[in-house]
Design a protein around this motif. Structure first.
Motif, PDB file in Angstrom:
ATOM      1  N   PHE A   1      67.964  23.588  51.014  1.00 32.33           N
ATOM      2  CA  PHE A   1      66.802  24.393  51.395  1.00 32.33           C
ATOM      3  C   PHE A   1      66.452  25.388  50.290  1.00 32.33           C
ATOM      4  N   ALA A   2      67.464  26.002  49.703  1.00 37.43           N
ATOM      5  CA  ALA A   2      67.212  26.987  48.647  1.00 37.43           C
ATOM      6  C   ALA A   2      66.569  26.338  47.430  1.00 37.43           C
ATOM      7  N   GLU A   3      67.058  25.162  47.050  1.00 36.94           N
ATOM      8  CA  GLU A   3      66.466  24.454  45.916  1.00 36.94           C
ATOM      9  C   GLU A   3      65.017  24.091  46.203  1.00 36.94           C
ATOM     10  N   LEU A   4      64.751  23.651  47.423  1.00 36.95           N
ATOM     11  CA  LEU A   4      63.380  23.324  47.810  1.00 36.95           C
ATOM     12  C   LEU A   4      62.508  24.579  47.805  1.00 36.95           C
ATOM     13  N   ALA A   5      63.022  25.684  48.342  1.00 32.40           N
ATOM     14  CA  ALA A   5      62.250  26.929  48.374  1.00 32.40           C
ATOM     15  C   ALA A   5      61.914  27.404  46.968  1.00 32.40           C
ATOM     16  N   ALA A   6      62.880  27.307  46.063  1.00 33.35           N
ATOM     17  CA  ALA A   6      62.629  27.725  44.680  1.00 33.35           C
ATOM     18  C   ALA A   6      61.564  26.859  44.030  1.00 33.35           C
ATOM     19  N   ALA A   7      61.603  25.553  44.283  1.00 30.67           N
ATOM     20  CA  ALA A   7      60.587  24.656  43.712  1.00 30.67           C
ATOM     21  C   ALA A   7      59.204  24.969  44.267  1.00 30.67           C
TER      22      ALA A   7
ATOM     23  N   VAL B   1      70.265  13.521  52.287  1.00 30.82           N
ATOM     24  CA  VAL B   1      68.815  13.588  52.034  1.00 30.82           C
ATOM     25  C   VAL B   1      68.583  14.432  50.789  1.00 30.82           C
ATOM     26  N   GLY B   2      67.867  13.883  49.834  1.00 30.92           N
ATOM     27  CA  GLY B   2      67.647  14.563  48.563  1.00 30.92           C
ATOM     28  C   GLY B   2      66.504  15.546  48.595  1.00 30.92           C
ATOM     29  N   VAL B   3      66.578  16.544  47.712  1.00 28.03           N
ATOM     30  CA  VAL B   3      65.542  17.574  47.649  1.00 28.03           C
ATOM     31  C   VAL B   3      64.240  17.018  47.084  1.00 28.03           C
TER      32      VAL B   3
ATOM     33  N   VAL C   1      61.922  15.269  49.579  1.00 32.99           N
ATOM     34  CA  VAL C   1      61.349  16.234  50.525  1.00 32.99           C
ATOM     35  C   VAL C   1      60.268  17.059  49.837  1.00 32.99           C
ATOM     36  N   TYR C   2      60.552  17.510  48.630  1.00 34.57           N
ATOM     37  CA  TYR C   2      59.597  18.301  47.857  1.00 34.57           C
ATOM     38  C   TYR C   2      58.294  17.534  47.623  1.00 34.57           C
ATOM     39  N   GLU C   3      58.397  16.256  47.305  1.00 31.50           N
ATOM     40  CA  GLU C   3      57.188  15.455  47.074  1.00 31.50           C
ATOM     41  C   GLU C   3      56.327  15.377  48.328  1.00 31.50           C
ATOM     42  N   ASP C   4      56.967  15.262  49.481  1.00 31.86           N
ATOM     43  CA  ASP C   4      56.193  15.242  50.724  1.00 31.86           C
ATOM     44  C   ASP C   4      55.555  16.589  51.011  1.00 31.86           C
ATOM     45  N   VAL C   5      56.272  17.675  50.721  1.00 36.42           N
ATOM     46  CA  VAL C   5      55.691  19.002  50.906  1.00 36.42           C
ATOM     47  C   VAL C   5      54.449  19.153  50.049  1.00 36.42           C
ATOM     48  N   ARG C   6      54.541  18.795  48.783  1.00 36.86           N
ATOM     49  CA  ARG C   6      53.383  18.898  47.883  1.00 36.86           C
ATOM     50  C   ARG C   6      52.214  18.046  48.377  1.00 36.86           C
ATOM     51  N   SER C   7      52.516  16.836  48.825  1.00 40.93           N
ATOM     52  CA  SER C   7      51.466  15.950  49.320  1.00 40.93           C
ATOM     53  C   SER C   7      50.775  16.532  50.544  1.00 40.93           C
ATOM     54  N   LEU C   8      51.556  17.055  51.474  1.00 39.72           N
ATOM     55  CA  LEU C   8      50.972  17.599  52.695  1.00 39.72           C
ATOM     56  C   LEU C   8      50.245  18.910  52.446  1.00 39.72           C
ATOM     57  N   VAL C   9      50.742  19.739  51.531  1.00 35.32           N
ATOM     58  CA  VAL C   9      50.017  20.965  51.169  1.00 35.32           C
ATOM     59  C   VAL C   9      48.656  20.620  50.577  1.00 35.32           C
TER      60      VAL C   9
END
Length: 383
Positions: free
Chosen positions: A226-232, A361-363, A366-374
């Motif tokens: 979660f922290a790595e994702l939050a930082a990204a 589950v890799g960061v 998950v990050y790519e999906d966050v960017r896509s949905l944002v």
């Protein structure tokens, strides 16, 4: 199964259609409905489609939910099919806690005095919940049932691996209710005002909300992920709010510490239910485990990225993928002792270990999906 077989199966009630399962004849002269659903926020949200179906089938009836204090707070902060929430007393298998016989007797006396026409059990297999439901004294009863549970007027077999909202809709079908929605739909109630802590940002950048908790610690994605994702996300200029109740403050604060960004803050333990609803409603994306806040965000129509153990996808995963992405970990044994973790439910063996079963589950994905949905959310707001 033929119509004649169904008629025998459900005590002579005629099948009038197919929903998730058979939709039987409606009961006559129903003006008061009561639904039993304890548990967490997610458990309540899973029952919302069934309650919407019951309200549509019996539009003149009032619907009372027997739930928890958290359920009452959530339904006070949202628009829903529920007319009234009565908080359950502590009772084995229904609401964990120390039972008080006098309190239980008073509760059931009050419920019987309301003369419910229809009582609906969507609380589980029925070992504890069906006897509880029968004590309400309703004219008609429907619900799920395991082989060792008391029978109701109309029941469907309780088999653990079934999508929970669809299970509840199958129960509603026993009462003659066709589905209105397959998943919960909620909206913030009029007058729910976001607290100052939610409003102290200018809103100029997309907001990503993260919830690192889960009732079962094995369902939690590691804090470091979660922290790595939050930082990204912060590096992309997104605002990141980490939420949770007071028991999850340490998780949230550790994420903030590890992310080491002024764009990441913890609101864990600082929001009441109205505040949580208000915050989720303005998020661009919500990232969470299989937990109540993620399910609530989905019900509010907010895009989500969910991190699930594969077995929980069957029971609780979002049905669509345009707004909701799922990352599943295909773990079948405890990482520490090797016990089979696919055997779940009341009678399943449970080892002493709380190792995460979703750590694989890799960061990046998950990050790519966050960017896509944002990007999707931003595009929709700008249109």
């Amino acid at each position: 199964m033929h119509v004649e077989q169904l008629t025998a199966e459900f005590g002579g009630s005629r099948q009038v259609g197919i929903g998730v399962g058979p939709v039987l004849e409606k009961f006559q002269e129903v003006s008061r409905i009561v639904v039993l659903r304890g548990g967490g926020l997610g458990d309540l949200i899973f029952a919302i489609p069934a309650m919407a179906a019951l309200k549509a089938a019996y539009p003149g009836a009032t619907l009372t939910l027997l739930g928890t204090p958290a359920h009452k707070a959530l339904l006070a902060a949202t628009e829903s099919p529920v007319d009234e929430v009565c908080v359950l007393p502590f009772a084995a298998g229904v609401r964990p806690g120390e039972e008080d016989a006098a309190e239980l007797d008073a509760f059931f006396a009050d419920m019987r005095g309301r003369r419910f026409d229809l009582a609906v059990q969507v609380h589980g297999g029925g070992r504890y919940s069906n006897p509880f439901l029968l004590r309400l004294g309703a004219r008609h009863t429907v619900g799920t049932r395991t082989a060792d549970a008391a029978s109701l007027e109309r029941t469907v077999p309780y088999i653990y691996y079934q999508h929970e909202p669809l299970r509840a809709l199958e129960v509603a079908g026993l009462a003659g209710a066709f589905p209105v929605d397959l998943e919960a739909r909620l909206a913030p109630a009029d007058g729910v005002v976001p607290p100052a802590v939610v409003m102290d940002d200018d809103g100029g950048q997309p907001l990503v909300v993260m919830h690192p908790g889960a009732t079962d610690p094995r369902r939690r994605w590691p804090v470091e992920r979660f922290a790595e994702l939050a930082a990204a996300c912060a590096a992309d200029g997104f605002r990141v709010d980490v939420v949770g109740d007071s028991s999850e403050q340490q998780l949230a604060e550790e994420i903030v510490r590890l992310a080491a960004s002024s764009h990441v803050r913890s609101l864990a333990g600082k929001l009441d239910m109205g505040g949580l609803v208000s915050l989720l409603a303005v998020a661009a994306v919500v990232v969470g485990n299989d937990s109540g806040p993620r399910h609530l965000a989905q019900a509010l129509g907010v895009p989500t990225v969910g991190i699930f153990w594969a077995g929980n996808v069957i029971n609780a995963g979002a049905l669509g993928r345009s707004l909701h992405r799922i990352h599943a970990a295909w773990v079948t044994v405890c990482p520490s002792c090797g016990i089979d973790v696919t055997q779940v439910g009341w009678t399943a063996p449970r080892c002493e270990h709380d190792d995460s079963v979703v750590a694989s589950v890799g960061v990046q994905e998950v990050y790519e999906d966050v960017r896509s949905l944002v990007a999707t959310d931003t595009g929709r707001q700008d249109a």
